[in-house]
Design a protein around this motif. Structure first.
Motif, mmCIF file in Angstrom:
data_model
loop_
_atom_site.group_PDB
_atom_site.id
_atom_site.type_symbol
_atom_site.label_atom_id
_atom_site.label_comp_id
_atom_site.label_asym_id
_atom_site.label_seq_id
_atom_site.Cartn_x
_atom_site.Cartn_y
_atom_site.Cartn_z
ATOM 1 N N VAL A 4 6.288 0.641 -7.715
ATOM 2 C CA VAL A 4 5.923 1.921 -7.140
ATOM 3 C C VAL A 4 5.662 2.075 -6.009
ATOM 4 C CG1 VAL A 4 5.615 4.223 -8.148
ATOM 5 C CG2 VAL A 4 6.260 2.797 -10.127
ATOM 6 N N LEU A 5 6.242 2.123 -4.935
ATOM 7 C CA LEU A 5 5.603 1.709 -3.915
ATOM 8 C C LEU A 5 5.836 3.234 -2.964
ATOM 9 C CD1 LEU A 5 3.038 0.801 -1.645
ATOM 10 C CD2 LEU A 5 5.665 -0.672 -0.666
ATOM 11 N N THR A 6 4.580 4.430 -2.920
ATOM 12 C CA THR A 6 5.464 5.362 -1.806
ATOM 13 C C THR A 6 4.753 5.021 -0.655
ATOM 14 O OG1 THR A 6 3.358 6.520 -2.811
ATOM 15 C CG2 THR A 6 5.297 6.185 -4.139
ATOM 16 N N ASP A 7 4.802 6.839 -0.009
ATOM 17 C CA ASP A 7 4.782 6.920 1.050
ATOM 18 C C ASP A 7 2.286 6.691 1.941
ATOM 19 O OD1 ASP A 7 6.939 7.082 2.223
ATOM 20 O OD2 ASP A 7 6.762 9.703 3.107
ATOM 21 N N GLN A 8 2.503 6.961 0.542
ATOM 22 C CA GLN A 8 0.619 6.661 0.382
ATOM 23 C C GLN A 8 -0.023 4.760 0.821
ATOM 24 O OE1 GLN A 8 -0.720 8.743 -3.082
ATOM 25 N NE2 GLN A 8 -2.957 7.826 -2.810
ATOM 26 N N GLY A 9 1.115 4.844 -0.197
ATOM 27 C CA GLY A 9 0.605 2.872 -0.466
ATOM 28 C C GLY A 9 1.158 2.555 0.861
ATOM 29 N N ALA A 10 2.447 2.912 1.401
ATOM 30 C CA ALA A 10 2.598 2.033 2.645
ATOM 31 C C ALA A 10 1.430 3.071 4.034
ATOM 32 C CB ALA A 10 4.216 2.746 2.939
ATOM 33 N N GLU A 11 1.325 3.784 3.929
ATOM 34 C CA GLU A 11 0.087 4.597 5.263
ATOM 35 C C GLU A 11 -1.227 3.864 4.894
ATOM 36 O OE1 GLU A 11 -0.528 6.530 8.565
ATOM 37 O OE2 GLU A 11 1.004 7.558 6.999
ATOM 38 N N ALA A 12 -1.684 3.748 3.655
ATOM 39 C CA ALA A 12 -2.694 2.513 3.611
ATOM 40 C C ALA A 12 -2.603 0.842 4.397
ATOM 41 C CB ALA A 12 -3.204 2.257 2.047
ATOM 42 N N LEU A 13 -1.268 0.713 4.351
ATOM 43 C CA LEU A 13 -1.030 -0.680 4.842
ATOM 44 C C LEU A 13 -1.135 -0.519 6.188
ATOM 45 C CD1 LEU A 13 1.820 -2.229 2.623
ATOM 46 C CD2 LEU A 13 -0.232 -2.899 3.180
ATOM 47 N N LEU A 14 -0.958 0.406 7.057
ATOM 48 C CA LEU A 14 -0.504 0.371 8.604
ATOM 49 C C LEU A 14 -1.544 0.674 8.416
ATOM 50 C CD1 LEU A 14 3.087 2.759 8.273
ATOM 51 C CD2 LEU A 14 2.806 0.289 8.625
ATOM 52 N N ALA A 15 -2.579 1.853 7.917
ATOM 53 C CA ALA A 15 -3.484 1.552 8.402
ATOM 54 C C ALA A 15 -5.016 0.952 8.451
ATOM 55 C CB ALA A 15 -4.055 3.399 7.568
ATOM 56 N N GLY A 16 -4.431 -0.321 7.642
ATOM 57 C CA GLY A 16 -5.205 -1.222 7.534
ATOM 58 C C GLY A 16 -5.345 -2.499 8.280
ATOM 59 N N GLN A 17 -5.400 -3.333 8.111
ATOM 60 C CA GLN A 17 -5.926 -5.085 8.940
ATOM 61 C C GLN A 17 -4.367 -5.289 9.515
ATOM 62 O OE1 GLN A 17 -6.931 -8.437 5.991
ATOM 63 N NE2 GLN A 17 -6.034 -6.742 4.983
#
Length: 325
Positions: A261-274
């Motif tokens: 259940v990957l949503t925009d919230q999780g993808a946003e965290a990925l893009l903002a991380g390392q």
């Protein structure tokens, strides 16, 4: 690798099925020669040149009997890859414990390097209905295993293990118990290169939390890890946020947060991380990302093979993992 069809190839070898329908003239019975021939007189393939799949069907020949025939017929001393298919269930009079059967005859498989426990399709048993036992004894009985995979998690038990040989470890489930996840995290696997955990959902026993994933995300206990899959989870956004800052990611070649259940919230965290641009592959298939986020992910990782297939839409407020029951 799907859960609705049997393996046709395993570790680069073609799969030969030995089941209740296998009609062979057994020669060398009891003498360890195992040079069986098919009913038409055609010899079975050399034991070390194929992956052997041994199983039965519901209400057919008992798995223990099929396995005994396999031992009499095939030169197991040459077998390098073994797949265990359907072995019955508690409601089936022919049910067996494959772990007990395998450990009892481990000496008959001196060259075994790859073992798949539970190549069972949805028609035979839903993944969360596959009944297991404690699999820990397998690692002591087969210390030279380089690859181990298991499908299903009902009743699955595992204590921390030690292996200098194991390179691939995979758990396919609709709900992986936290105790199993913690046992893997506490294991000593210095040469493990590939780890997949289908975490599943709480309804089917998948009660692991992000805290249980700390040993994998830190990476200290898995110095050789190059692929990490934390998949099929109802807390995929929380996992993505944890992965975004996880030390292990810097040395991975591929990462999978697919099937959950990957949503925009999780993808946003990925893009903002390392940075993830060093990855060769990022698997996010079966996701709930918006069209705009799909484009953002692709644009942010131009040199990475990103799998964004299976863009799902929630059913109202309900988001669903790919594999559960």
């Amino acid at each position: 690798m799907g859960v609705y069809q049997h393996l046709e190839e395993y570790v680069g070898l073609p799969v030969i099925t030995f089941n209740e329908d296998t009609d062979v003239a057994e020669t060398g019975e009891g003498d360890g020669e195992g040079d069986g021939h098919g009913a038409g007189g055609d010899p079975l393939p050399p034991a070390g040149e194929v992956a052997w799949s041994v199983g039965t069907s519901f209400d057919e020949e008992a798995f223990g009997d099929v396995f005994a025939r396999f031992l009499r017929t095939v030169d197991t001393a040459e077998v390098t890859a073994l797949i265990i298919g359907y072995w019955g269930a508690s409601y089936d009079s022919g049910a067996a414990d494959p772990v007990a059967l395998l450990t009892e005859v481990a000496g008959s498989f001196p060259k075994l390097r790859a073992l798949f426990l539970g190549d069972i399709t949805g028609e035979e048993s839903e993944i969360s209905w596959i009944e297991h036992s404690d699999i820990t004894p397998l690692f002591a009985a087969f210390p030279d295993l380089e690859r181990f995979e298991v499908r299903g998690a009902q009743g699955l038990g595992l204590d921390p293990i030690k292996s200098d040989r194991l390179k691939v470890l995979r758990f396919e489930s609709g709900g992986l118990p936290a105790g199993v996840v913690r046992a893997v995290g506490a294991s000593e696997l210095p040469n493990l290169e590939h780890l997949d955990l289908w975490l599943g959902e709480d309804n089917y026993g998948g009660d692991a939390t992000v805290a249980d994933l700390a040993p994998f995300l830190g990476g200290e206990r898995l110095p050789a890890l190059r692929h990490l899959g934390l998949e099929d989870s109802e807390i995929q956004d929380e996992i993505a946020a944890a992965v975004a800052g996880a030390p292990v990611v810097a040395r991975l070649e591929s990462l999978s947060l697919a099937m959950g259940v990957l949503t925009d919230q999780g993808a946003e965290a990925l893009l903002a991380g390392q940075p993830l641009t060093h990855l060769r592959e990022l698997d996010l298939h079966h996701h709930f990302l918006s069209d705009a986020m799909v484009e953002r992910v692709r644009a942010a990782l131009p040199g990475v093979q990103v799998n964004l297939d299976d863009q799902e839409k929630p059913d109202g407020d309900w988001h669903y993992i790919a594999v559960s029951e």
